[in-house]
Enzyme design. Structure first.
Site, short mmCIF file in Angstrom:
data_model
loop_
_atom_site.label_atom_id
_atom_site.label_comp_id
_atom_site.label_asym_id
_atom_site.label_seq_id
_atom_site.Cartn_x
_atom_site.Cartn_y
_atom_site.Cartn_z
N GLU A 1 14.55 2.85 18.55
CA GLU A 1 13.99 3.87 18.98
C GLU A 1 13.00 3.85 20.24
O GLU A 1 12.62 4.90 20.65
CB GLU A 1 12.97 4.45 17.80
CG GLU A 1 11.81 3.14 17.35
CD GLU A 1 11.11 3.63 16.40
OE1 GLU A 1 11.54 3.71 15.14
OE2 GLU A 1 9.86 3.62 16.48
N HIS B 1 0.90 -1.24 0.02
CA HIS B 1 -0.06 -0.10 -0.16
C HIS B 1 0.82 1.27 0.20
O HIS B 1 0.58 2.37 -0.93
CB HIS B 1 -0.82 0.02 1.18
CG HIS B 1 -1.85 -1.15 1.21
ND1 HIS B 1 -1.53 -2.35 1.82
CD2 HIS B 1 -3.15 -1.04 0.48
CE1 HIS B 1 -2.71 -3.14 1.48
NE2 HIS B 1 -3.68 -2.43 0.76
N ILE B 2 1.66 1.36 0.93
CA ILE B 2 2.76 2.40 1.03
C ILE B 2 3.50 2.65 -0.04
O ILE B 2 3.88 3.85 -0.57
CB ILE B 2 3.35 2.70 2.55
CG1 ILE B 2 2.19 2.78 3.62
CG2 ILE B 2 4.33 3.77 2.48
CD1 ILE B 2 2.87 2.35 5.11
N ASP C 1 12.28 8.09 9.36
CA ASP C 1 11.34 8.34 10.22
C ASP C 1 11.54 7.29 11.36
O ASP C 1 10.65 7.26 12.51
CB ASP C 1 10.00 8.19 9.57
CG ASP C 1 8.72 8.75 10.70
OD1 ASP C 1 9.06 9.48 11.10
OD2 ASP C 1 7.74 8.14 10.45
N HIS D 1 9.45 8.82 13.98
CA HIS D 1 8.27 7.84 13.83
C HIS D 1 7.06 8.40 13.83
O HIS D 1 6.02 8.63 14.97
CB HIS D 1 8.31 6.78 14.77
CG HIS D 1 7.81 5.74 14.20
ND1 HIS D 1 8.10 4.15 14.53
CD2 HIS D 1 6.58 5.38 13.30
CE1 HIS D 1 7.36 3.38 13.68
NE2 HIS D 1 6.63 4.19 13.15
N GLN D 2 6.97 9.48 12.99
CA GLN D 2 5.60 10.17 12.99
C GLN D 2 4.81 10.03 11.57
O GLN D 2 3.88 10.96 11.16
CB GLN D 2 5.76 11.66 12.92
CG GLN D 2 6.82 12.64 12.02
CD GLN D 2 6.94 13.90 12.20
OE1 GLN D 2 7.45 14.28 13.17
NE2 GLN D 2 6.41 14.72 11.34
N THR E 1 11.20 4.94 6.06
CA THR E 1 10.06 5.32 6.98
C THR E 1 9.16 4.14 7.29
O THR E 1 8.12 3.97 7.89
CB THR E 1 8.73 5.98 6.10
OG1 THR E 1 8.49 5.36 4.99
CG2 THR E 1 9.31 7.41 5.79
N SER E 2 10.03 2.93 7.32
CA SER E 2 9.23 1.35 7.48
C SER E 2 9.44 1.07 8.99
O SER E 2 8.72 1.18 9.89
CB SER E 2 9.78 0.47 6.70
OG SER E 2 8.52 -0.36 6.10
N ARG E 3 10.80 0.39 9.26
CA ARG E 3 11.06 0.08 10.46
C ARG E 3 12.71 0.12 10.52
O ARG E 3 13.35 -0.01 9.67
CB ARG E 3 10.82 -1.67 10.90
CG ARG E 3 9.29 -1.56 10.99
CD ARG E 3 8.71 -1.15 12.21
NE ARG E 3 7.39 -1.29 12.57
CZ ARG E 3 6.58 -0.63 12.29
NH1 ARG E 3 6.64 0.61 11.71
NH2 ARG E 3 5.12 -0.92 12.36
P1 NAD Z 1 1.93 -3.90 3.04
O1 NAD Z 1 1.93 -5.19 3.63
O2 NAD Z 1 0.98 -3.21 2.00
O3 NAD Z 1 3.30 -3.93 1.77
C1 NAD Z 1 4.42 -4.30 2.21
C2 NAD Z 1 5.22 -5.04 0.97
O4 NAD Z 1 6.28 -5.63 1.26
C3 NAD Z 1 4.40 -6.31 0.32
O5 NAD Z 1 4.08 -5.99 -0.99
C4 NAD Z 1 5.33 -7.21 0.78
O6 NAD Z 1 5.06 -8.55 -0.42
C5 NAD Z 1 6.68 -6.57 0.62
N1 NAD Z 1 7.61 -7.63 1.16
C6 NAD Z 1 7.42 -8.51 2.45
N2 NAD Z 1 8.78 -8.96 2.46
C7 NAD Z 1 9.51 -8.52 1.75
C8 NAD Z 1 10.95 -8.78 1.37
N3 NAD Z 1 11.55 -9.76 1.98
N4 NAD Z 1 11.55 -8.31 0.54
C9 NAD Z 1 10.88 -7.26 -0.41
N5 NAD Z 1 9.32 -7.05 -0.18
C10 NAD Z 1 8.70 -7.53 0.60
O7 NAD Z 1 2.35 -2.99 4.20
P2 NAD Z 1 2.01 -1.32 3.76
O8 NAD Z 1 0.97 -0.71 4.47
O9 NAD Z 1 2.89 -0.68 2.60
O10 NAD Z 1 3.34 -0.72 5.03
C11 NAD Z 1 4.79 -1.20 4.93
C12 NAD Z 1 5.61 -0.91 6.32
O11 NAD Z 1 5.77 0.35 6.47
C13 NAD Z 1 4.62 -1.48 7.44
O12 NAD Z 1 5.24 -2.95 7.55
C14 NAD Z 1 5.49 -0.67 8.56
O13 NAD Z 1 6.61 -1.50 8.98
C15 NAD Z 1 5.82 0.58 8.11
N6 NAD Z 1 5.01 1.53 8.42
C16 NAD Z 1 5.48 2.78 9.04
C17 NAD Z 1 4.62 3.68 9.41
C18 NAD Z 1 5.25 4.96 10.08
O14 NAD Z 1 4.52 5.71 10.80
N7 NAD Z 1 6.53 5.42 9.78
C19 NAD Z 1 3.29 3.58 9.45
C20 NAD Z 1 2.81 2.41 8.81
C21 NAD Z 1 3.60 1.58 8.45
#
Ligand code: NAD
Length: 330
Positions: free
Chosen positions: A261, A152-153, A256, A293-294, A230-232
């Site tokens: 953290e 999604h992101i 982020d 982390h915002q 911005t993921s983890r």
């Molecule tokens: P999502 O599940 O829609 O998408 C994740 C994608 O990553 C999927 O297409 C999946 O196939 C892919 N993936 C999984 N393992 C993988 C790998 N080994 N190599 C490559 N791609 C791989 O999730 P999303 O909603 O897009 O969110 C993604 C991440 O963003 C979350 O897991 C979270 O860690 C992070 N996030 C951060 C914040 C923030 O405030 N900074 C907020 C929400 C989410």
């Protein structure tokens, strides 16, 4: 239902109170740990966030307090021992997703802030210094952007970058064929790192992605590349990134999130010592732009998180009540 709401941030009350209907929420500012789990006593459920500890000992402690329901108000489940959840017969609710634009736009804001030196430019103007030397940036137009994780992101980020006139590469263990029609090219991780001017991480933290950015993978990137996370935090070996920045093997890091953290982010340490050397190096590095982390912090995302999670709490409660009613009729 009585819900113990850990890691409560002041602004969250506004949204959760608005949608809480008949639930009773106790807002607890402390992070959930083994030491703080007892604060959930008297509740049937806990509501937790990214930096709460849901390891087996903590889950065991919660179970002992009579809690059998955990609601996650975040997307990633990397802080949950899911095997322990099933062993202890706990129920886990989580939001399937919320505004992906909130995080994608945070990634773009960080990227632009870093490459156009916006924090320093703003500081100079605040100080009455209107000079611009040293603030030269780069265009995003025509640059190659590599996106790791096209969920999604990642997709929302890709669409924004396409608007800037960038060429898009992607890597995902489950490629989305529909993206091919929009001009995105899936390549191997190695090729993505080698060809990209901007590398953006949008995959979850799993055993496969932990430290996906490390000394070896950084040796594949262009020295002019910018890394955006911005993921983890634990997707990135921070020490390796700092070393690459110091040796001009990487041009910038916009993040982020940070791998350690939990002890600091979302708390005010402005008049307390910060004893994490890695964090100190990161936050003071001239080639780093870091936020605490915002990415989730927009009005739209907050509303969706509160509404979606509380609906699930209500659905669960109704299901339990109908089970009890059926049992009493038998
Ligand atoms: P999502 O599940 O829609 O998408 C994740 C994608 O990553 C999927 O297409 C999946 O196939 C892919 N993936 C999984 N393992 C993988 C790998 N080994 N190599 C490559 N791609 C791989 O999730 P999303 O909603 O897009 O969110 C993604 C991440 O963003 C979350 O897991 C979270 O860690 C992070 N996030 C951060 C914040 C923030 O405030 N900074 C907020 C929400 C989410």
């Amino acid at each position: 239902m009585n819900i113990a709401f850990f890691s409560a941030l002041p602004f969250e009350k506004k949204w959760f109170d608005q949608y809480c209907a008949h639930h009773q929420i106790t807002y607890i500012p402390e992070t959930l740990t083994l030491a703080t789990a007892h604060l959930a006593k008297g509740n049937q459920a806990v509501c937790v966030f990214v930096n709460d500890d849901l390891s087996r000992p903590v889950l065991h402690e919660l179970k002992g307090l009579g809690i059998d329901l955990i609601g996650m108000r975040c997307i990633g489940l990397d802080n949950v021992d899911q095997l322990a959840v099933s062993d202890l017969r706990l129920n886990l609710l989580h939001i399937p997703g919320y505004s992906p634009y909130s995080v994608a736009e945070q990634a773009v804001a960080l990227l632009l802030g870093l490459i156009r030196h916006l924090p320093e430019a703003h500081q100079r103007v605040q100080a009455g210094n209107f000079t611009i030397d040293g603030l030269s940036g780069i265009d995003l137009h025509s640059k190659t952007v590599g996106v790791v994780g096209t969920g999604h992101i990642g997709k929302a980020f890709i669409r924004i970058m396409q608007g800037f006139g960038c060429k898009l590469l992607a890597y995902d263990i489950y490629p989305d064929r529909r993206l091919l029609e929009t001009g995105v090219t899936y390549v191997s991780l190695g090729e993505l790192l080698h060809q990209s001017d901007v590398i953006a991480l949008h995959c979850p933290l799993t055993p496969l992605t932990e430290y996906i950015i490390n000394d070896h993978t950084l040796s594949l990137v262009k020295p002019s590349a910018i890394l955006v996370n911005t993921s983890r935090g634990r997707l990135v070996d921070t020490r390796a990134v700092l070393n690459a920045l110091d040796c001009d093997r990487l041009s910038g890091y916009a993040a982020d999130v940070y791998e350690q953290e939990r002890a600091y982010f979302h708390y005010d340490f402005s008049d307390k010592p910060i004893i994490d050397d890695l964090l100190n190096r990161l936050r003071k590095h001239p080639k780093v732009l870091l936020t605490a982390h915002q990415g989730f912090l927009t009005e739209e995302a907050q509303r969706q998180i509160a509404r979606s999670l509380l609906n699930q709490f209500s659905f669960y409660e109704n299901q339990q009540m109908s089970l009890v009613t059926k049992a009493s009729m038998c």
